[in-house]
Structures are given as structure tokens and as C-alpha cells.
Scaffold this active site. Structure first.
Site, short mmCIF file in Angstrom:
data_model
loop_
_atom_site.label_atom_id
_atom_site.label_comp_id
_atom_site.label_asym_id
_atom_site.label_seq_id
_atom_site.Cartn_x
_atom_site.Cartn_y
_atom_site.Cartn_z
N GLY A 15 0.80 -1.23 0.00
CA GLY A 15 0.00 0.00 0.00
C GLY A 15 0.83 1.28 0.00
NE ARG A 94 -5.85 -12.81 -7.24
CZ ARG A 94 -5.51 -14.08 -7.44
NH1 ARG A 94 -5.58 -14.62 -8.63
NH2 ARG A 94 -5.10 -14.83 -6.45
CG ASN A 108 -1.52 -0.73 -13.40
OD1 ASN A 108 -1.46 -0.79 -12.17
ND2 ASN A 108 -0.70 -1.44 -14.17
CG HIS A 110 4.29 -1.60 -15.85
ND1 HIS A 110 4.03 -2.85 -15.31
CD2 HIS A 110 5.43 -1.73 -16.56
CE1 HIS A 110 4.97 -3.69 -15.70
NE2 HIS A 110 5.84 -3.04 -16.46
CG ASP A 151 1.39 -3.91 -17.92
OD1 ASP A 151 0.69 -3.38 -17.05
OD2 ASP A 151 2.24 -4.78 -17.69
CB ALA A 179 9.86 8.24 -11.16
CD GLU A 180 6.00 2.92 -9.36
OE1 GLU A 180 4.99 2.69 -8.69
OE2 GLU A 180 6.86 2.06 -9.61
C1 GRF Z 1 5.00 -0.66 -7.72
O1 GRF Z 1 6.01 -1.47 -8.28
C2 GRF Z 1 4.08 -0.24 -8.82
O2 GRF Z 1 4.77 0.02 -10.01
C3 GRF Z 1 3.17 -1.40 -8.95
O3 GRF Z 1 2.96 -1.80 -7.60
C4 GRF Z 1 4.12 -1.49 -6.85
C5 GRF Z 1 3.74 -0.77 -5.59
O4 GRF Z 1 2.94 -1.57 -4.78
N1 GRF Z 1 1.98 -1.07 -9.65
P1 GRF Z 1 2.54 -1.05 -3.31
O5 GRF Z 1 1.85 0.27 -3.46
O6 GRF Z 1 3.82 -0.91 -2.54
O7 GRF Z 1 1.64 -2.11 -2.74
#
Ligand code: GRF
Length: 220
Positions: A15, A94, A108, A110, A151, A179-180
Site C-alpha cells: 500500500g 489480480r 494503473n 507500471h 499493460d 518517480a511513481e
Molecule cells: C509498484 O512497483 C508499482 O509500479 C506497482 O505496484 C508497486 C507498488 O505496490 N503497480 P505497493 O503500493 O507498494 O503495494
């Protein structure tokens, strides 16, 4: 003027992405509220972030449904009931069938620059290990709409990061995740500002709408 988005956030793990969105909302850097958190399992640590904020939680496990269609429908029913504008997959692992009323309303993130190192089986550090094995000099993250495949949906935004010679998958993961943490709220804020339109698989981002001053456009 940004509208306040109603978000359903889907998690399967730690999370961290959910926590980051909560922080952006608290800091008024993202015009949104999280109306529900949906988890694919009851045993994920990410749920603590929702509990701390008193965000409603739904646990919807794949094993409780015979078919992918029934499982998907259970997830989207919950989103409809919560009147979510967008579904935000945040480390959600999922597969879902996207119903027509949620087309271009499921996002999403990625951890690579799609179309590299993505698709079925590419998640977590596998993505970064493959990028390092290939020898790419940049990697990054991609925020995209989710379609019926892995994706492949329209790309909203991407952020690149450098790949350094002594990177391990963990080190690269940390750099990409930083970066995310900027890219996901940024993409959602573009939606809140109604600056995103989708034509086929091309996402167009409109320039910021300038606010008119009081008295502007009045002929004397
Ligand atoms: C990250 O690698 C993101 O790119 C992918 O989920 C990961 C993060 O998961 N979609 P969380 O938020 O730490 O559970």
C-alpha cells in the site's frame, strides 16, 4: 478549477502507492477523495493505511468466485455503489475484466517505460531485473488506462529515470518508485482538471485552463 475526484483504490500489497496518494490529498496537491479501498486479500499490510484514515474497505478475493467475470463484476459493483469516478490500481495484482461503463476510468501504474518490460508476469522486481539484464540506460514508470490486456491501455504519462552501472533491482526499484510517487498523483490531477481526452489509444493532455479574473471580458 479542479473537481474533486472520487477514487476507488485497489491494493494487493504494502500500500505504499495508497499511502502516497493519501499524503498528496492531505497536502492539497491532489483534488480527490478516496471513497473506498478494495483489497484482493484480507492479509495485506496496505490495509492499515485505509484503516488509519477511516476509509471504507472491501476485501474481494478471487477464490470466492468461480469465473473472472463474476469476480470482476463484484469489484466494479462496489465501485458503482461508492460512486467512484476512477478506479486506481495501486500495486493490485489480480486481472480484471473492465466493464464498458468503466472504459478509460481504470488506471494503473507500471514500473517501466511501456512497451518495454511489461505484460503478463512483469511485476515488482522482475521488471527491474529484466531491465538491468537487457542493459537499458533509462527506465521509469508509466501511468496508463487499463484495457482488457496486461499493460496495453492508452498511456497518460511517463517519467524516466537513469539506470546506473552498479544498480541492483532493489536500487532501481527505489529510484523508479520515487518517480511513481510523482507520476500517479500528477496523472490523477490532470483528470481532476478535466485536461485528459482519449482518442483511440492516444491520450491528449490539454494545457492548463486559465482562470478568468473578475471583470475580464466585459465590454465598457
Ligand atoms: C509498484 O512497483 C508499482 O509500479 C506497482 O505496484 C508497486 C507498488 O505496490 N503497480 P505497493 O503500493 O507498494 O503495494
Amino acid at each position: 478549477m479542479a473537481k474533486k475526484l472520487r477514487l476507488a483504490v485497489f491494493i494487493s500489497g504494502t500500500g505504499r502507492t495508497l499511502k502516497n496518494l493519501i499524503e498528496y490529498i492531505h497536502n492539497e496537491q491532489l483534488s480527490a477523495e478516496i471513497v473506498i479501498v478494495v483489497s484482493s486479500s484480507a492479509n495485506v499490510t496496505g490495509l492499515q493505511h485505509a484503516e488509519k484514515e477511516s476509509i471504507p474497505i472491501e476485501i474481494i478475493e478471487r477464490c470466492s468466485y468461480e469465473s473472472l467475470s463474476e469476480f470482476s463484476e463484484a469489484n466494479f459493483s462496489v465501485c458503482r455503489a461508492a460512486r467512484a469516478d476512477y478506479v486506481v490500481l495501486a500495486g493490485y495484482l489480480r486481472r480484471l475484466e473492465i466493464p464498458s461503463d468503466f472504459e478509460n476510468r481504470v488506471l494503473n501504474i507500471h514500473p517501466s517505460l511501456i512497451p518495454s518490460f511489461c505484460g503478463k508476469g512483469y511485476y515488482g522486481n522482475i521488471v527491474h531485473s529484466k531491465a538491468l539484464e537487457y542493459g537499458v540506460k533509462i527506465s521509469g514508470c508509466t501511468v496508463h488506462f487499463v484495457d482488457q490486456e496486461y499493460d496495453t491501455g492508452p498511456i497518460i504519462l511517463q517519467k524516466a529515470v537513469e539506470v546506473c552501472e552498479d544498480d541492483t533491482a532493489n536500487i532501481l526499484n527505489d529510484r523508479v518508485f520515487a518517480a511513481e510517487c510523482q507520476a500517479y498523483p500528477e496523472a490523477l490531477e490532470l483528470l481532476a482538471q478535466s485536461r485528459v481526452s482519449v482518442k483511440g489509444r492516444i491520450v491528449q493532455i490539454d494545457p492548463p485552463k486559465t482562470q478568468k479574473c473578475v471583470g475580464e471580458d466585459i465590454d465598457f
